[in-house]
Write a protein that holds these residues in place. Structure first.
Motif, PDB file in Angstrom:
ATOM      1  N   UNK A  55       0.805  -1.219   0.000  1.00  0.00           N
ATOM      2  CA  UNK A  55       0.000   0.000   0.000  1.00  0.00           C
ATOM      3  C   UNK A  55       0.841   1.273   0.000  1.00  0.00           C
ATOM      4  N   UNK A  56       2.128   1.160  -0.338  1.00  0.00           N
ATOM      5  CA  UNK A  56       2.995   2.350  -0.320  1.00  0.00           C
ATOM      6  C   UNK A  56       2.949   3.147  -1.621  1.00  0.00           C
ATOM      7  N   UNK A  57       2.534   2.517  -2.722  1.00  0.00           N
ATOM      8  CA  UNK A  57       2.430   3.245  -3.984  1.00  0.00           C
ATOM      9  C   UNK A  57       3.727   3.283  -4.767  1.00  0.00           C
ATOM     10  N   UNK A  58       3.810   4.209  -5.751  1.00  0.00           N
ATOM     11  CA  UNK A  58       4.949   4.277  -6.668  1.00  0.00           C
ATOM     12  C   UNK A  58       6.233   4.723  -6.000  1.00  0.00           C
ATOM     13  N   UNK A  59       6.126   5.437  -4.866  1.00  0.00           N
ATOM     14  CA  UNK A  59       7.346   5.899  -4.191  1.00  0.00           C
ATOM     15  C   UNK A  59       8.236   4.727  -3.797  1.00  0.00           C
ATOM     16  N   UNK A  60       7.611   3.661  -3.314  1.00  0.00           N
ATOM     17  CA  UNK A  60       8.388   2.473  -2.933  1.00  0.00           C
ATOM     18  C   UNK A  60       9.013   1.819  -4.149  1.00  0.00           C
ATOM     19  N   UNK A  61       8.296   1.795  -5.276  1.00  0.00           N
ATOM     20  CA  UNK A  61       8.836   1.180  -6.492  1.00  0.00           C
ATOM     21  C   UNK A  61      10.101   1.891  -6.950  1.00  0.00           C
ATOM     22  N   UNK A  62      10.077   3.216  -6.895  1.00  0.00           N
ATOM     23  CA  UNK A  62      11.248   3.999  -7.320  1.00  0.00           C
ATOM     24  C   UNK A  62      12.430   3.721  -6.399  1.00  0.00           C
ATOM     25  N   UNK A  63      12.164   3.676  -5.082  1.00  0.00           N
ATOM     26  CA  UNK A  63      13.240   3.403  -4.115  1.00  0.00           C
ATOM     27  C   UNK A  63      13.808   2.002  -4.314  1.00  0.00           C
TER      28      UNK A  63
END
Length: 491
Positions: A55-63
Motif C-alpha cells: 500500500x505504499x504506492x509508486x514511491x516504494x517502487x522507485x526506491x
C-alpha cells in the motif's frame, strides 16, 4: 568437502576479476515481486509487514528500483536484507526439554523478500537443471505426483509373482545442514551467471538472526550454515543442493521401471525432497540389492531411525525363506529395518493393501479435527447456521479427510467407510434424523458425495500432470492410461 572449498575459492577470485555489467530492473518486475508477498504474516525484525509494502504506492517502487540496480551491479547486498527472527517450533510429539526437538522458522526481512523474488526471475533459478524426479517446491508439480508414481508401481505388480522392495529414506535436518561453500560450488557448475553467483554469495555472507522466545528477543548472532526455513530463495537453493543426489541415483540405475523392461533393467522412479524413495526388484536368490548413494561428502544427512524397508507381494512362507537368507540392509553403519509398513509423503505403505490403513487414519484425523471445531459452534442443535458449519467442514475437515487418497486405489469397503463418515457428519451438522434420505442431506446444503470430492481431486491432479512439462510423470500417465489396469488411478 575440501574440493568444494578449493573450487569455491577459485570461483570467488574469478567473480572479483569479472567486469560488472549493468542489470536493469523494471517497475513491473518489482510490482510482480511485491504481489507475491503473502498477507497476514508476522512482521519482520523492523516491524514491517507485506501489507505495508503493498500500500505504499509508486514511491516504494522507485526506491526499490534504485536499490536493486545498485545491488545487482555491485554484488553487495544490504545488511538489513540479511537479518531474520527465528521462532523455535516444537516438533509434533517431541519432548520440549531438548533443543534438537525444535524446528527454527525464520521471519526474514520484507525488503529482502522482495529482492529475492526479483533475483529468482533474473537469475532463472526456478528450474535450473532440475531433475525430472524432483516434485517438491516446484510450480506446476506436487509431492502427490511422487505418491502417484509409487501407487502405479504397486498397481503394476498386482497379481504378479514378483516382489517389490520399497525403501523410504528421510532427510535429517534438511535445510539446516546446507553448507554454503558446497551450495555455491554447485550453483556455479550448474551454469549460474557469475554476477548473480556473486550476489548470492554475498547474500549468505554475514547472515544474522535473533531468537524470539516467549515475548523476549535475543541478541543478534551470525548464521554459518543452512538455508532459512521461511526464506524465499531457500527452497530453490535446497533443490539445487540435493539435485546431484537425484542425478547420481538415476545414473546408478536403481529402481524399477513401469512398462516394457527386461528382467534385469533397473531404473530410478522417484525421489522427493524429504522422503527419498528407492524401488528395486529382488533377485532370484531372495537377497535384495539396494544401493544407498554415499551422501557424507555432500552433507546430506539421512535419518537412520526413520528410514526403513517394506516388501510388497510377499507371502508368509516367502517371508520366512527370505529372512533366513537375508543379509542386513545397511545405511552407512546402521541397519535398515524391514517392517510391515512405512510412511511416504504422508501416506502409509504396507506389505499388502494400502487402502484400509490410510482410510482409517484419515477418518480418525478428520474426527479429531471436527471435535476441535465444536467450541466454535460447528455442531448440530444450537450451533452455527448449518450452511456455515458445512462450509467450515468443507474447508478444514475434508482436506484432512481426503489428503493423498486421490493417488491410491480405494477398495469398495473403504469407500463405504468414507461415505458413512461424510454422510453422518452432514446429518449431524444439519440436525437431521438418521432416516433422512441421502439425496436430501446433500441437496439442503449443496454438498457433494465423498466419491465426487475424490473425483474432483483426481481430475485436478490429472490436469496438473497433463499441463506439466515434466516428461517423466507425463509418460507414466500416458502408459498407464493405455495399459488399462483396473487398479490404476489413470484408468
Amino acid at each position: 568437502m575440501q574440493n568444494s572449498q578449493r573450487r569455491y575459492d577459485i570461483i570467488k577470485k574469478v567473480s572479483k576479476s569479472e567486469r560488472k555489467r549493468k542489470i536493469d530492473v523494471s517497475k513491473d518486475e518489482i510490482k510482480k515481486a511485491i504481489l507475491k508477498l503473502k498477507n497476514g504474516k508476522t512482521a519482520d525484525e523492523y516491524g514491517i509487514r507485506a501489507e505495508h509494502i503493498k500500500h505504499t504506492g509508486d514511491e516504494a517502487l522507485i526506491a526499490y528500483q534504485t536499490i536493486f540496480k545498485q545491488i545487482l551491479e555491485e554484488g553487495k547486498v544490504a545488511k538489513s536484507f540479511k537479518t531474520g527472527v527465528i521462532t523455535p517450533v516444537l516438533k509434533k510429539g517431541k519432548n520440549a526439554m531438548y533443543t534438537e526437538n525444535y524446528r527454527g522458522i525464520t521471519v526474514t526481512s520484507i525488503h529482502g523478500k522482495v529482492f529475492e523474488y526479483v533475483l529468482i526471475e533474473k537469475a532463472k533459478i526456478r528450474k535450473m537443471n532440475q531433475s525430472n524426479m524432483q516434485f517438491g517446491f516446484t510450480e506446476g508439480l506436487s509431492p502427490n505426483m511422487a505418491s502417484l508414481i509409487l501407487s502405479e508401481v504397486c498397481s503394476e505388480i498386482t497379481g504378479k509373482n514378483k516382489l517389490l522392495f520399497i525403501t523410504t529414506l528421510d532427510s535429517q535436518k534438511a535445510f539446516d545442514v546446507v553448507n554454503h561453500q558446497i551450495l555455491l560450488d554447485k550453483m556455479y557448475f550448474l551454469g549460474m551467471d557469475i554476477q548473480f553467483w556473486d550476489i548470492i554469495e554475498d547474500l549468505y555472507e554475514d547472515i544474522t538472526s535473533t531468537v524470539k522466545w516467549q515475548g523476549d528477543q535475543s541478541f543478534s548472532f551470525r548464521i554459518e550454515q543452512g538455508v532459512r526455513q521461511g526464506g524465499v530463495l531457500s527452497t530453490h537453493l535446497y533443490k539445487q543442493y540435493i539435485n546431484e543426489l537425484l542425478c547420481n541415483l538415476e545414473k546408478h540405475g536403481i529402481g524399477i521401471s513401469i512398462g516394457n523392461i527386461t528382467q534385469d533393467a533397473l531404473h530410478v522412479l522417484t525421489i522427493s525432497s524429504y522422503s527419498h524413495m528407492i524401488i528395486q526388484k529382488c533377485k532370484k536368490c531372495w537377497t535384495p540389492c539396494i544401493h544407498i548413494i554415499s551422501a557424507g561428502d555432500h552433507r546430506f544427512q539421512i535419518h537412520p531411525v526413520k528410514s526403513n524397508t517394506i516388501i510388497k507381494n510377499i507371502t508368509k512362507q516367502k517371508s520366512e525363506n527370505f529372512n533366513n537368507n537375508l543379509d542386513s540392509l545397511k545405511l552407512g553403519q546402521n541397519d535398515i529395518d524391514i517392517n510391515s509398513e512405512t510412511t511416504h509423503l504422508g501416506l502409509k505403505r504396507t506389505t499388502s493393501d494400502d487402502s484400509k490403513i490410510n482410510v482409517d487414519e484419515r477418518i480418525t484425523l478428520a474426527r479429531r479435527t471436527l471435535y476441535s471445531l465444536i467450541k466454535s459452534g460447528v455442531h448440530g442443535t444450537n450451533g452455527l447456521n448449518p450452511r456455515t458449519s458445512v462450509k467450515i467442514y468443507q474447508i478444514y475437515v475434508i482436506p484432512r479427510l481426503l489428503y493423498g487418497l486421490e493417488t491410491i486405489h480405494i477398495q469398495n469397503k473403504d469407500m463405504v467407510s468414507l461415505c458413512s463418515f461424510h454422510l453422518s457428519t452432514l446429518k449431524h451438522l444439519q440436525s437431521l434424523p438418521n432416516r433422512t434420505a441421502t439425496s436430501a442431506v446433500y441437496l439442503l446444503v449443496g454438498a457433494l458425495p465423498i466419491a465426487a470430492e475424490i473425483h474432483k481431486r483426481q481430475l485436478s491432479l490429472l490436469h496438473s500432470i497433463a499441463m506439466s512439462d515434466n516428461m517423466s510423470i507425463r509418460e507414466i500417465a500416458r502408459r498407464q492410461h493405455i495399459s488399462g489396469k483396473p487398479t490404476s488411478f489413470l484408468c
